[in-house]
Design an enzyme around this catalytic site. Sequence first.
Site, PDB file in Angstrom:
ATOM      1  CG  ASP A   1      -8.632  -3.634  -2.678  1.00 10.48           C
ATOM      2  OD1 ASP A   1      -9.833  -3.478  -2.476  1.00 10.48           O
ATOM      3  OD2 ASP A   1      -7.867  -2.724  -3.035  1.00 10.48           O
TER       4      ASP A   1
ATOM      5  CG  HIS B   1      -2.034   0.954   1.144  1.00  4.16           C
ATOM      6  ND1 HIS B   1      -1.918   2.286   1.412  1.00  4.16           N
ATOM      7  CD2 HIS B   1      -3.335   0.756   0.778  1.00  4.16           C
ATOM      8  CE1 HIS B   1      -3.087   2.870   1.219  1.00  4.16           C
ATOM      9  NE2 HIS B   1      -3.961   1.968   0.827  1.00  4.16           N
TER      10      HIS B   1
HETATM   11  N1  ACO Z   1       4.162  -7.734  -4.951  1.00  3.87           N
HETATM   12  C1  ACO Z   1       5.506  -7.815  -5.092  1.00  3.87           C
HETATM   13  N2  ACO Z   1       6.323  -6.770  -4.877  1.00  3.87           N
HETATM   14  C2  ACO Z   1       5.767  -5.604  -4.514  1.00  3.87           C
HETATM   15  C3  ACO Z   1       4.374  -5.456  -4.345  1.00  3.87           C
HETATM   16  C4  ACO Z   1       3.566  -6.582  -4.580  1.00  3.87           C
HETATM   17  N3  ACO Z   1       2.247  -6.495  -4.440  1.00  3.87           N
HETATM   18  N4  ACO Z   1       4.092  -4.185  -3.971  1.00  3.87           N
HETATM   19  C5  ACO Z   1       5.270  -3.550  -3.920  1.00  3.87           C
HETATM   20  N5  ACO Z   1       6.294  -4.408  -4.235  1.00  3.87           N
HETATM   21  C6  ACO Z   1       7.733  -4.111  -4.230  1.00  3.87           C
HETATM   22  C7  ACO Z   1       8.134  -3.258  -5.421  1.00  3.87           C
HETATM   23  O1  ACO Z   1       8.495  -4.063  -6.526  1.00  3.87           O
HETATM   24  C8  ACO Z   1       9.290  -2.488  -4.849  1.00  3.87           C
HETATM   25  O2  ACO Z   1      10.402  -3.334  -4.805  1.00  3.87           O
HETATM   26  P1  ACO Z   1      11.903  -2.750  -5.029  1.00  3.87           P
HETATM   27  O3  ACO Z   1      12.125  -1.797  -3.906  1.00  3.87           O
HETATM   28  O4  ACO Z   1      12.784  -3.944  -4.996  1.00  3.87           O
HETATM   29  O5  ACO Z   1      11.877  -2.072  -6.369  1.00  3.87           O
HETATM   30  C9  ACO Z   1       8.870  -2.218  -3.403  1.00  3.87           C
HETATM   31  O6  ACO Z   1       7.976  -3.301  -3.077  1.00  3.87           O
HETATM   32  C10 ACO Z   1       8.136  -0.898  -3.215  1.00  3.87           C
HETATM   33  O7  ACO Z   1       7.099  -0.850  -4.177  1.00  3.87           O
HETATM   34  P2  ACO Z   1       6.405   0.477  -4.708  1.00  3.87           P
HETATM   35  O8  ACO Z   1       5.681   0.169  -5.981  1.00  3.87           O
HETATM   36  O9  ACO Z   1       7.386   1.596  -4.719  1.00  3.87           O
HETATM   37  O10 ACO Z   1       5.388   0.718  -3.544  1.00  3.87           O
HETATM   38  P3  ACO Z   1       4.253   1.717  -3.591  1.00  3.87           P
HETATM   39  O11 ACO Z   1       3.994   2.086  -2.191  1.00  3.87           O
HETATM   40  O12 ACO Z   1       4.490   2.806  -4.551  1.00  3.87           O
HETATM   41  O13 ACO Z   1       3.034   0.848  -4.232  1.00  3.87           O
HETATM   42  C11 ACO Z   1       1.059  -0.372  -4.501  1.00  3.87           C
HETATM   43  C12 ACO Z   1       1.886   0.545  -3.591  1.00  3.87           C
HETATM   44  C13 ACO Z   1       0.796   0.313  -5.870  1.00  3.87           C
HETATM   45  C14 ACO Z   1      -0.281  -0.627  -3.834  1.00  3.87           C
HETATM   46  C15 ACO Z   1       1.829  -1.687  -4.719  1.00  3.87           C
HETATM   47  O14 ACO Z   1       2.157  -2.273  -3.478  1.00  3.87           O
HETATM   48  C16 ACO Z   1       1.053  -2.682  -5.590  1.00  3.87           C
HETATM   49  O15 ACO Z   1       1.135  -2.606  -6.821  1.00  3.87           O
HETATM   50  N6  ACO Z   1       0.281  -3.613  -4.967  1.00  3.87           N
HETATM   51  C17 ACO Z   1      -0.558  -4.529  -5.689  1.00  3.87           C
HETATM   52  C18 ACO Z   1      -1.821  -3.831  -6.183  1.00  3.87           C
HETATM   53  C19 ACO Z   1      -2.822  -3.541  -5.072  1.00  3.87           C
HETATM   54  O16 ACO Z   1      -3.077  -4.378  -4.221  1.00  3.87           O
HETATM   55  N7  ACO Z   1      -3.429  -2.333  -5.113  1.00  3.87           N
HETATM   56  C20 ACO Z   1      -4.446  -1.932  -4.136  1.00  3.87           C
HETATM   57  C21 ACO Z   1      -3.996  -0.817  -3.274  1.00  3.87           C
HETATM   58  S1  ACO Z   1      -5.175  -0.490  -2.004  1.00  3.87           S
HETATM   59  C22 ACO Z   1      -6.405   0.474  -2.672  1.00  3.87           C
HETATM   60  O17 ACO Z   1      -6.256   1.166  -3.626  1.00  3.87           O
HETATM   61  C23 ACO Z   1      -7.711   0.442  -2.009  1.00  3.87           C
END
Ligand code: ACO
Length: 401
Positions: free
Chosen positions: A336, A279
């Site tokens: 979610d 998140h």
């Molecule tokens: N699975 C695997 N790796 C992940 C995931 C995941 N779900 N989420 C983040 N990471 C990793 C990234 O690859 C990154 O790794 P790195 O540092 O080695 O490059 C690190 O964790 C940080 O990730 P960011 O994308 O910078 O984190 P951010 O806080 O920007 O993203 C987000 C948050 C978009 C929700 C992300 O975690 C994601 O895509 N999750 C899956 C989609 C999801 O569940 N969305 C719902 C959000 S809740 C809502 O809107 C109600």
Amino acid sequence: AVDIQSLYSRHGLLAYDPGFRSTASTKSAITFVDGDKGMLLYRGYPIEELAERSDFVEVAYLLMNGELPTPAQRAEFDLLIGQHNLLHEQVLSFYRGFRRDAHPMAVMVGVVGALSAFYHDVMDIRNPEDRSRAAVRLIAKMPMLAAASYTYSMGRPVRYPNNRLDYASNFQQMMFGIPSEEYVPDPVVARALDIIFILHADHEQNASTSTVRLAASSGANPFACIAAGIASLWGPAHGGANEAVLKMLTDIGSVDNIPKAIARAKDKNDPFRLMGFGHRIYKNFDPRSRVIQGQARKVLAHLGKKDPLLEIAVRLEEIALQDEYFIERKLYPNVDFYSGILLRAMGFPMNMFTAVFALARTAGWVSHWLELQQESHGIDRPRQLYVGPTLRHYPAERAPR
Ligand code: ACO
């Protein structure tokens, strides 16, 4: 040539903050999120307490007005919702303009936007009473609006609200009721649905709420502003994630395949991510995911259903939470991760998941809309860092049109 850098320096300090990750676009007294502690408060009240002891209509009142209603205020609010929960019959003709297989969110963007035409001339947004009525209208009409988008896609007649039922049960009867039969709501399922509404009611300046506020800053019609919020919510990175979680769990298919999915999620050359994990704000447990998981178990047990996807989800969470990759990056299940399983157990088709979210989030959107009307910072206007060509002239050799 124009020196772009000197142009910016003449305009004073300009912060470059892509995605507004570090920019507070407004002050707000509605919702507080502490992502490090995994804390979510509506007007100061913890989400867990509201989910346990309150109901959605009370939470909507709280978000809008800042305080819990007295019994008299609650009775008046219920009455207003009952008075405004019907759609004008002419609105129903809008549904007929859509293809039957249109996504409910596409239909809702259109129909909620169309409501602005119904309530434009009769409303002066400078008048607090008119503003409050517009907010109540939106909260009241959303169940019929969302349910009608589903029944239309099924070729079934629209069902009208029944004011003897509570808000969540009423939505259920409009969704699932059989024509001309009285709908008897299941109290355990209705309560779980109401809790889903509470958990999704607000989440401070997320993409859709910021969209509503940006649209509203120009003085736009509130129904049009909420339509903009619905459009923003629809995206898979926002409200569409619970649909993506179910698809992912279905693809994983069995507990034995979980290690493969985890390995793929960790592989930086593979675009696969664990949907429902991570998140932007929560770097600890999303407090809503615990409540939803409990409700999913409760409803499945109550209905005597077994969902293999729940077993996969629980095991996936257990394995991921012991994995260095997820621990280091503070990736926990978000709201979610379990909400799709719960909605599916209740009989909601996948393409209605985001519509249920939109219905609930309307309480937050209208509260932010109301809050914004009391501020006077004028139209919002984000800036940009221009990286295109500097001044150049139209080629003399091109033939004039
Ligand atoms: N699975 C695997 N790796 C992940 C995931 C995941 N779900 N989420 C983040 N990471 C990793 C990234 O690859 C990154 O790794 P790195 O540092 O080695 O490059 C690190 O964790 C940080 O990730 P960011 O994308 O910078 O984190 P951010 O806080 O920007 O993203 C987000 C948050 C978009 C929700 C992300 O975690 C994601 O895509 N999750 C899956 C989609 C999801 O569940 N969305 C719902 C959000 S809740 C809502 O809107 C109600």
